[in-house]
Design an enzyme around this catalytic site. Sequence first.
Site, mmCIF file in Angstrom:
data_model
loop_
_atom_site.group_PDB
_atom_site.id
_atom_site.type_symbol
_atom_site.label_atom_id
_atom_site.label_comp_id
_atom_site.label_asym_id
_atom_site.label_seq_id
_atom_site.Cartn_x
_atom_site.Cartn_y
_atom_site.Cartn_z
ATOM 1 N N ASP A 278 0.870 -1.159 0.000
ATOM 2 C CA ASP A 278 0.000 0.000 0.000
ATOM 3 C C ASP A 278 0.919 1.225 0.000
ATOM 4 O O ASP A 278 2.150 1.115 0.062
ATOM 5 C CB ASP A 278 -0.949 -0.031 1.216
ATOM 6 C CG ASP A 278 -2.178 0.837 0.966
ATOM 7 O OD1 ASP A 278 -3.229 0.600 1.594
ATOM 8 O OD2 ASP A 278 -2.093 1.746 0.123
HETATM 9 C C1 GLC Z 1 -4.361 4.247 -0.212
HETATM 10 C C2 GLC Z 1 -5.240 3.076 0.169
HETATM 11 C C3 GLC Z 1 -5.307 2.005 -0.880
HETATM 12 C C4 GLC Z 1 -5.173 2.638 -2.255
HETATM 13 C C5 GLC Z 1 -3.768 3.200 -2.351
HETATM 14 C C6 GLC Z 1 -3.520 3.882 -3.696
HETATM 15 O O1 GLC Z 1 -3.662 4.723 0.897
HETATM 16 O O2 GLC Z 1 -4.974 2.440 1.414
HETATM 17 O O3 GLC Z 1 -6.554 1.322 -0.713
HETATM 18 O O4 GLC Z 1 -5.389 1.668 -3.262
HETATM 19 O O5 GLC Z 1 -3.469 4.100 -1.299
HETATM 20 O O6 GLC Z 1 -4.312 5.023 -3.809
#
Ligand code: GLC
Length: 721
Positions: A278
């Site tokens: 993430d």
């Molecule tokens: C965010 C979220 C995740 C998302 C990623 C990209 O912090 O936790 O669900 O896909 O970043 O935006």
Amino acid sequence: MLLKNIQHKPLKHYSDLHAHEFAEKLLNRMTTKEKIGQLYQAPYYSDTVTGHAFDASSTIEEIKMGMVGSLLSVHDEGTLFDLQKVAVEQSRLHIPLIFMFDVIHGYKTAFPINLALSNTWEPNLIYRIAKAIAYETAHAGIHVTFSPMVDLVRDPKWGRVMESNGEDPYLSSELTKAYVSGYQGDSLSNKNAVAACVKHFAGYGFVEAGREYNTVDVSKRKLFTMILPPFRAAVSQNVALTMTAFNTLFDRPATANKYLLKDILRNELGFNGIIISDYTSTEEIISHKVAKDEKDAAKQCFDAGLEHEMVSRTYLNHLQSLLEAGEIDYSALDEAVLRMLMLKYKLGLFDDPYRNLYTNSKQYMLLENTKKLAVEAVEKSVVMLKNDKLLPLSKHEKIGLVGPFIDSKDLIGEWAALCEKSDVVSIKSAFEENHFPFKHFEETAFEDLKNDNEVKTVIVALGESGAHAGEGNSKTNLHLDTHQQNLLKSIKQMDKKVVLIVFAGRPLILTNLINNADAVLYAYQPGTMAGIGLFNLITGKTSPSGKLTMTFPFHEGQVPIYYNHLKTGRPFDEKRPTYRYNSRYIDAPNEPLYPFGYGLSYGVFIYTNLRIDKQNLHPNEQLNVQVTIQNDSIYAAEEVVQLYIESEYYSVSRPVDELKAFKRIKFNPHETKQVDFVLTMNDFRSYNMNMIWTAEISKYQIKVGPSSSEKLSQSIEIKDF
Ligand code: GLC
């Protein structure tokens, strides 16, 4: 921007074998630095970068040097084209970039938020919606969507319940299969398809106290019985990527958790796609206090099996030296790079790196069919919680429209990609479009409303802003603001009939509201076609059929509250409600306000005559279950029939109810149907004391009904196997 000159080539379907052969040949020509580059996901817009000094021009230089594998959240065709052009024309090996973006309930057409969509209990509808979302997303030039989010949720304080499929692992698994197969289709080379990324692995929905990014502490059995099933379902559909969660599990950050990523995700679930972090969750293991610095973080995450780093640069900065020092293996690097190259190849990016990049992608957006599907999604995801013979409204009486959300367009919720609030059809607009007699009363005109004897029924639209849910938006107060509560009360005191519509990204506490309304529709955040879908329900063009997938608490002090809880040694005894020494509160009931699976219809469904075709079940047998359901009403309506089991004893304590099957059945007015289910031994299994997946010899209750709290029941024994 030379976008207009692109000659698109047809994309071919490549088998894994063919893709592997291609990738291996390319891999052998790559330098270590270029290989590491394929493991890096760069942000591009500075507003997507939090906490990092960021300079887009450095990204362009790094693309030229083959140091970028994918891009995050880039979504305008011109920029996508320009960056892809740099990669394929100016890098040494011309490896195309892959574009990834969060499109979870709509790219340009906003469907209801995922928690609302789960209330449809209709996998086929979710499949059609995922296809429609993929269509818009793919034709905007995006290759991967960070969806479905399948975190099991039990705490409405957590803002991200809005993205989830609710509190049940079986229902979430069935919907997850539909999302992944809808997004990916039968081949990633299909121009209408996008690759899917299931997230967040794992346990993010169990953040303590519902506080965002907080600690998670669950048992291994809860991981296996509650959290893993939808991930297992996504893997069964060949989901292309899995994203790791921010949280710890068993006190190790998921992103650096070898047990989770290798033992469970790779070996137990058999996932062979790409494991992506993430947003900076690799670097954040330093904050988790399990790594002393960036290099240590890179080593631990890489050793755990993390293959693609989102935004933070621990891999870019340290993998080379870790490899040269023999602290990590070149073979593991090659394995990760192969997966990325194969995905790009299967998406057709080596045939046409400018896949689905056009100057006029608008022709693919907000199509009539897509909007029609969005109306169906609204109609089936709204849950009617109360109806004291008020709905549906007849068209012969002028109604009052009142409240801050009656003409609001703040109905698309968070994670709404490029959906525009300006495209939303509000409730008021829908009544105007349908020439339904109404009068809109601003709050300042409440005296007029009070004295308007023509208006006997009022629709009051209240709610929380879309910005109150989603990531980073946990909140402790689950009530509508006092102003809105008083507004509802004051209208009820006018002796008018009240239809209350609530918009929210989570279950709110409605206990003090419902007595001030004669009918209650919970609309969540229904998206672009909100007003149309709600109009159709309110006027009876279609009947409400949504069923709650997340429990509505009677009081916030009950949270976490969910249907599949354990019985305890001193279960509450309704016959002795005030007996002190049972599991209860002295100031609130145990029961929720509205339970999992609950939702009203204009149909009146009477369940009778539940029967099963055997009293004992043996291993290779199937159990046939049948129930009679009569629609004792003048309305055609759909009913979600639910089947639960309960084990009466087992080597570990099992939930009081476990959803094992459901069917959405259409009924004509006054129609009676026999509804059939088939269970097998697998439906009675769980993880026993030794974590063996087995049924054990026991007595089980088979329960069928319209919700988790109203069921007919029959018992069956498993005596041997
Ligand atoms: C965010 C979220 C995740 C998302 C990623 C990209 O912090 O936790 O669900 O896909 O970043 O935006």
